[in-house]
Structure formats: structure tokens, C-alpha cells
Write an enzyme that holds these catalytic residues in place. Structure first.
Site, short mmCIF file in Angstrom:
data_model
loop_
_atom_site.label_atom_id
_atom_site.label_comp_id
_atom_site.label_asym_id
_atom_site.label_seq_id
_atom_site.Cartn_x
_atom_site.Cartn_y
_atom_site.Cartn_z
N CYS A 58 34.20 -13.07 11.26
CA CYS A 58 35.48 -13.21 12.19
C CYS A 58 35.43 -12.48 13.59
O CYS A 58 36.24 -12.85 14.48
CB CYS A 58 36.66 -12.99 11.34
SG CYS A 58 36.72 -13.62 9.79
N HIS A 111 42.49 -13.88 16.15
CA HIS A 111 41.47 -14.67 15.50
C HIS A 111 42.24 -15.32 14.28
O HIS A 111 43.17 -14.87 13.70
CB HIS A 111 40.62 -13.76 14.65
CG HIS A 111 39.84 -14.31 13.37
ND1 HIS A 111 39.22 -15.55 13.32
CD2 HIS A 111 40.01 -13.92 12.16
CE1 HIS A 111 38.82 -15.90 12.05
NE2 HIS A 111 39.54 -14.74 11.42
N ASN A 156 40.35 -21.53 9.13
CA ASN A 156 39.67 -20.40 9.57
C ASN A 156 38.25 -20.88 9.89
O ASN A 156 37.52 -21.09 9.13
CB ASN A 156 40.01 -19.35 8.77
CG ASN A 156 39.35 -18.09 9.11
OD1 ASN A 156 38.52 -18.07 9.90
ND2 ASN A 156 39.73 -16.89 8.31
O1 UT7 Z 1 39.18 -13.79 8.68
C1 UT7 Z 1 39.56 -13.25 7.76
C2 UT7 Z 1 39.23 -13.99 6.55
N1 UT7 Z 1 40.16 -14.12 5.59
C3 UT7 Z 1 41.57 -13.77 5.33
O2 UT7 Z 1 42.22 -13.59 6.41
C4 UT7 Z 1 42.42 -13.92 4.05
C5 UT7 Z 1 43.31 -12.93 4.19
N2 UT7 Z 1 44.06 -13.16 2.47
C6 UT7 Z 1 44.96 -14.23 2.55
O3 UT7 Z 1 45.10 -14.94 3.57
C7 UT7 Z 1 45.73 -14.25 1.05
O4 UT7 Z 1 45.24 -13.57 0.43
C8 UT7 Z 1 45.15 -15.88 0.44
C9 UT7 Z 1 45.86 -16.97 1.23
C10 UT7 Z 1 43.56 -15.97 0.37
C11 UT7 Z 1 45.73 -15.79 -1.18
O5 UT7 Z 1 46.74 -15.62 -1.09
P1 UT7 Z 1 47.65 -14.40 -1.90
O6 UT7 Z 1 48.90 -14.51 -1.72
O7 UT7 Z 1 46.91 -13.12 -1.64
O8 UT7 Z 1 47.11 -15.02 -3.36
P2 UT7 Z 1 46.25 -14.29 -4.49
O9 UT7 Z 1 44.96 -14.00 -4.34
O10 UT7 Z 1 46.72 -12.81 -4.69
O11 UT7 Z 1 46.44 -15.08 -5.82
C12 UT7 Z 1 47.77 -15.58 -6.13
C13 UT7 Z 1 47.84 -16.57 -7.26
C14 UT7 Z 1 46.68 -16.50 -8.18
O12 UT7 Z 1 47.20 -17.21 -9.30
P3 UT7 Z 1 47.73 -16.18 -10.46
O13 UT7 Z 1 46.69 -15.36 -11.03
O14 UT7 Z 1 49.19 -15.59 -9.93
O15 UT7 Z 1 48.18 -17.24 -11.71
C15 UT7 Z 1 45.45 -17.34 -7.73
O16 UT7 Z 1 44.74 -17.82 -8.70
O17 UT7 Z 1 47.38 -17.98 -6.32
C16 UT7 Z 1 46.25 -18.49 -7.08
N3 UT7 Z 1 45.85 -19.30 -6.02
C17 UT7 Z 1 45.64 -20.45 -5.69
N4 UT7 Z 1 46.34 -21.28 -6.27
C18 UT7 Z 1 46.39 -22.52 -5.81
C19 UT7 Z 1 44.61 -18.75 -5.38
N5 UT7 Z 1 44.06 -19.67 -4.57
C20 UT7 Z 1 44.75 -20.91 -4.74
C21 UT7 Z 1 44.80 -22.08 -4.15
N6 UT7 Z 1 45.73 -23.12 -4.63
N7 UT7 Z 1 44.02 -22.37 -3.03
#
Ligand code: UT7
Length: 351
Positions: free
Chosen positions: A116, A278, A308
Site C-alpha cells: 500500500c 491511501h 483498496n
Molecule cells: O491497506 C491496508 C489494508 N488493510 C486495511 O486497511 C484493513 C484494516 N482493517 C479493516 O479495515 C477491518 O479490520 C476489516 C474491515 C477488514 C474488518 O472489520 P473488523 O470490524 O475489524 O472485523 P473483524 O475482522 O474483527 O471481524 C468481525 C466479524 C467476525 O465475525 P465474528 O467472529 O464476530 O462472528 C468476522 O468473521 O465480522 C466477520 N466478518 C465478516 N462478516 C461479513 C469478517 N469479514 C466479513 C465480511 N462479511 N466480509
């Protein structure tokens, strides 16, 4: 004093639009979840077997070269940033040189990763070559084709819904106009968390995901076929991300590295005319905007349309902001990125 200015910008995104609803047909996710957590509404996917990271980069480059008012033969160095190259090697630098038809001049091509943060690192490198008088027309490209290597099952949903394809490019030239050009770049990395946002296989670590004690050595079948069971079980051949850790670190490092650049040249946030962050996650950009007390019109966000696009995200956004007439001569433009590595960086440019 010689500095580098961005003389032309261009971008290219594939025509195929993939909405959140489209993805929810492939995996357990929803438009509501994706928009709420990331701000993304849709992204673009390249046309398989026709478009590649290189072809998209070449399309963006042609526009940037044209806008810089030069011919492709005037390019004297190429820097290509991507984490999704056409080939494992050689890199996209030589491929784009060939695609643009500038092989005759035999100019050097440098491939960099930095994910990134790739574009910020790339212009910083270009800036050093221009300041020293080594080159006069450096083509810098950030291009990504994520769609080819994402896990479209439920297991990969946290990563897959975020990423999209596209390319952006810029031509850097010397300027002696007082105060104009790239005023500073700040580059950082911390390899402690290298595997927290990574695409680790295949690789020289052996092809298995994790350590030998846990997964064993790769087996050899019939003397030649390797079976990496750990890799297959753990899907190490797809990108994986510790999203919460990336998020938490990004919201600290973005403001920190922007402040560092401002301190470097003695300006304050009120002096910034346009911040191009970014496009990692709209919530991250909003957090950074709030922390810096910048009004909406001074921050460019387009993640809603493209997701992204890692190394391509800053040049695409920069190009769109310029095309929209939001970046004009004399404006102070700030670029800032954070991503896999972890790597992060910033640049302050007087347009
Ligand atoms: O350029 C740098 C690249 N990356 C980033 O900038 C990413 C930075 N991080 C993020 O943007 C966030 O962490 C995400 C958007 C990727 C994820 O959001 P989050 O609020 O941190 O979710 P999490 O990973 O803590 O997951 C929460 C829940 C989980 O379910 P349970 O265990 O609570 O039942 C995941 O399995 O959300 C679930 N989950 C989804 N549900 C529906 C994870 N991805 C998805 C999805 N759709 N696509």
C-alpha cells in the site's frame, strides 16, 4: 535548487464493476456489513486473460506521459510498484517498458513492492534521482490486479471484500521554480508484523504455511510433485490479514507520518490544501481527517467506487482529484500511506 514536480498524472480502472451484492452471492457477506465497516460500495475487476497489472499500468502511463507534454521516448527511468505482478519474475517494470514500446532507449526499470505504501516509496526514489540530476523524466506506476488471487470462499471474506483492481501513474520532472515540487518524503517500516498482512506462499520459506514442526516438510511424490498439505489446509496461497491489528496501527501511523513531514518543512495542517490518503478503509481515512481537523473538501476519498487498490490507490486518487480541478498550481498536497510490511510513509508536494 532542483526539486521534482509531478508533471502529469493518469489512471486506469477496468470497466467491470463488482458490487457488494455480487460478492454476497459468492460468500457469506452483505452490502450492509461491507459499507458499514469499510465504506466500499463497489470495486473494479480486470478482464481475465486480457488485462493484467502491466496492461493497466501502461494505460495509466500513456495518459500521464501525454499530460506531461512529453513523448514516451523521453522517459529515462521507470519505477513500477505492485504486489500483484504479472510474473513472479521478471517484474512489471520491463513488461511495461515493452508494452509502451520504449525498449529502443534501453532505459532502466526498477520494480518495488512496499504494497500500500508502494507509490509513496516510488516517488521518493524518483525524487532522489531527479534532485541529483541523474534523470529528467521518470515514469512512476502503481498498478494492481488483486482479483486474480483472492479467496472467494467465506474464509477469505475479510480480505476479499476490500480489494479491487486498477492503476495510476505519474511523470516526475525537475523544477527550479522556488518552493515548487516534492518538498519532503518520509518512509518507514516495521517488519515485526510482516505476516499480519501477507501473501506468503509460494516462497523460499518452503511453501508451507507456518513452521516445520507444526506442518512438517513438504513431501515429494513420484520424485517431483510437492504436496504442501499445511499450505493447502491453511490456504497460505491467498492473502491473509489481521484486520483489527492493521486498523489499529494504521490510525496511529497515518497521523504520525503526516506530522513528521509537516515538521520537516515547517507547515501546519491548516496549510494542507489536499490530503490524498491511501484508500485502505474509509473509516481509517475519516479517523485521520478528524485527527488532523481537516474539512471534507481537503480530503480525497474514492474507496467507495474502487475498494483498496494498494499501490494504485494514491495515484488513482491523485489523478481524480487533479481532473476534478481540486489540485492547482501552488497547492500543498499531502500523500500518506500505510500497509503490509508494515510499511508507511508520506510526501508533501507543492504543486
Ligand atoms: O491497506 C491496508 C489494508 N488493510 C486495511 O486497511 C484493513 C484494516 N482493517 C479493516 O479495515 C477491518 O479490520 C476489516 C474491515 C477488514 C474488518 O472489520 P473488523 O470490524 O475489524 O472485523 P473483524 O475482522 O474483527 O471481524 C468481525 C466479524 C467476525 O465475525 P465474528 O467472529 O464476530 O462472528 C468476522 O468473521 O465480522 C466477520 N466478518 C465478516 N462478516 C461479513 C469478517 N469479514 C466479513 C465480511 N462479511 N466480509
Amino acid at each position: 535548487m532542483i526539486r521534482s514536480r509531478i508533471a502529469g498524472v493518469g489512471h486506469y480502472v477496468p470497466s467491470r464493476v463488482v458490487t457488494n451484492d455480487d460478492l454476497s452471492k459468492l460468500m457469506e457477506t452483505s452490502d450492509e456489513w461491507i459499507q458499514e465497516r469499510t465504506g466500499i460500495k463497489e470495486r473494479r475487476y480486470a478482464e481475465k486473460h486480457k488485462e493484467t497489472t502491466t496492461t493497466m499500468g501502461a494505460s495509466a502511463a500513456k495518459i500521464a506521459i501525454d499530460r506531461a507534454g512529453i513523448q514516451k521516448e523521453d522517459i529515462d527511468f521507470i519505477i513500477f510498484a505492485t504486489l500483484s505482478p504479472d510474473y513472479y519474475f521478471p517484474g512489471c517494470g520491463v513488461l511495461v517498458q515493452r508494452a509502451l514500446g520504449i525498449t529502443g532507449t534501453e532505459v532502466g526499470c526498477l520494480d518495488i513492492r512496499q504494497q500500500c505504501t508502494g507509490f509513496v516509496y516510488a516517488i521518493s526514489i524518483a525524487d532522489q534521482f531527479i534532485r541529483t540530476g541523474t534523470y529528467k523524466n521518470i515514469l512512476v506506476i502503481g498498478s494492481e490486479m488483486h482479483s486474480m488471487g483472492l479467496d472467494y470462499s467465506d474464509q477469505g471474506r475479510n480480505v476479499t471484500v476490500i480489494f479491487g483492481d486498477g492503476a495510476g501513474a505519474a511523470v516526475l520532472q525537475p523544477t527550479t521554480k522556488p518552493g515548487q515540487g516534492i518538498l519532503t518524503t518520509r518512509l518507514h517500516a516495521d517488519g515485526t508484523h510482516a505476516e499480519e498482512l501477507a501473501f506468503i506462499s509460494p516462497g523460499s520459506h518452503g511453501g508451507y504455511y507456518g513452521n516445520v514442526e507444526e506442518y512438517g516438510f513438504p513431501e515429494v511424490e513420484n520424485g517431483e510433485i510437492f504436496v504442501y498439505q499445511g499450505l493447502i489446509d491453511k490456504k497460505g496461497y491467498y492473502p491473509n490479514m489481521n484486520g483489527p491489528l492493521v486498523f489499529k496501527t494504521a490510525v496511529v501511523k497515518f497521523p504520525e507520518v503526516i506530522q513528521e513531514a509537516m515538521d520537516d518543512i515547517g507547515v501546519e495542517t491548516k496549510d494542507i490544501d489536499m490530503l490524498i490518503p491511501h484508500q485502505a478503509n474509509l473509516r481509517i481515512s475519516q479517523f485521520v481527517q478528524k485527527k488532523l481537523c481537516l474539512p471534507d473538501e481537503k480530503v480525497w476519498n474514492n474507496i467507495q467506487k474502487y475498494g483498496n487498490t494498494t499501490a494504485a490507490s494514491i495515484p488513482i486518487a491523485l489523478c481524480e482529484a487533479w481532473e476534478a480541478g481540486k489540485i492547482n498550481e501552488g497547492d500543498l498536497v499531502c500523500l500518506a500511506a500505510f500497509g503490509s510490511g508494515f510499511t508507511w510513509g508520506s510526501a508533501l508536494i507543492r504543486w
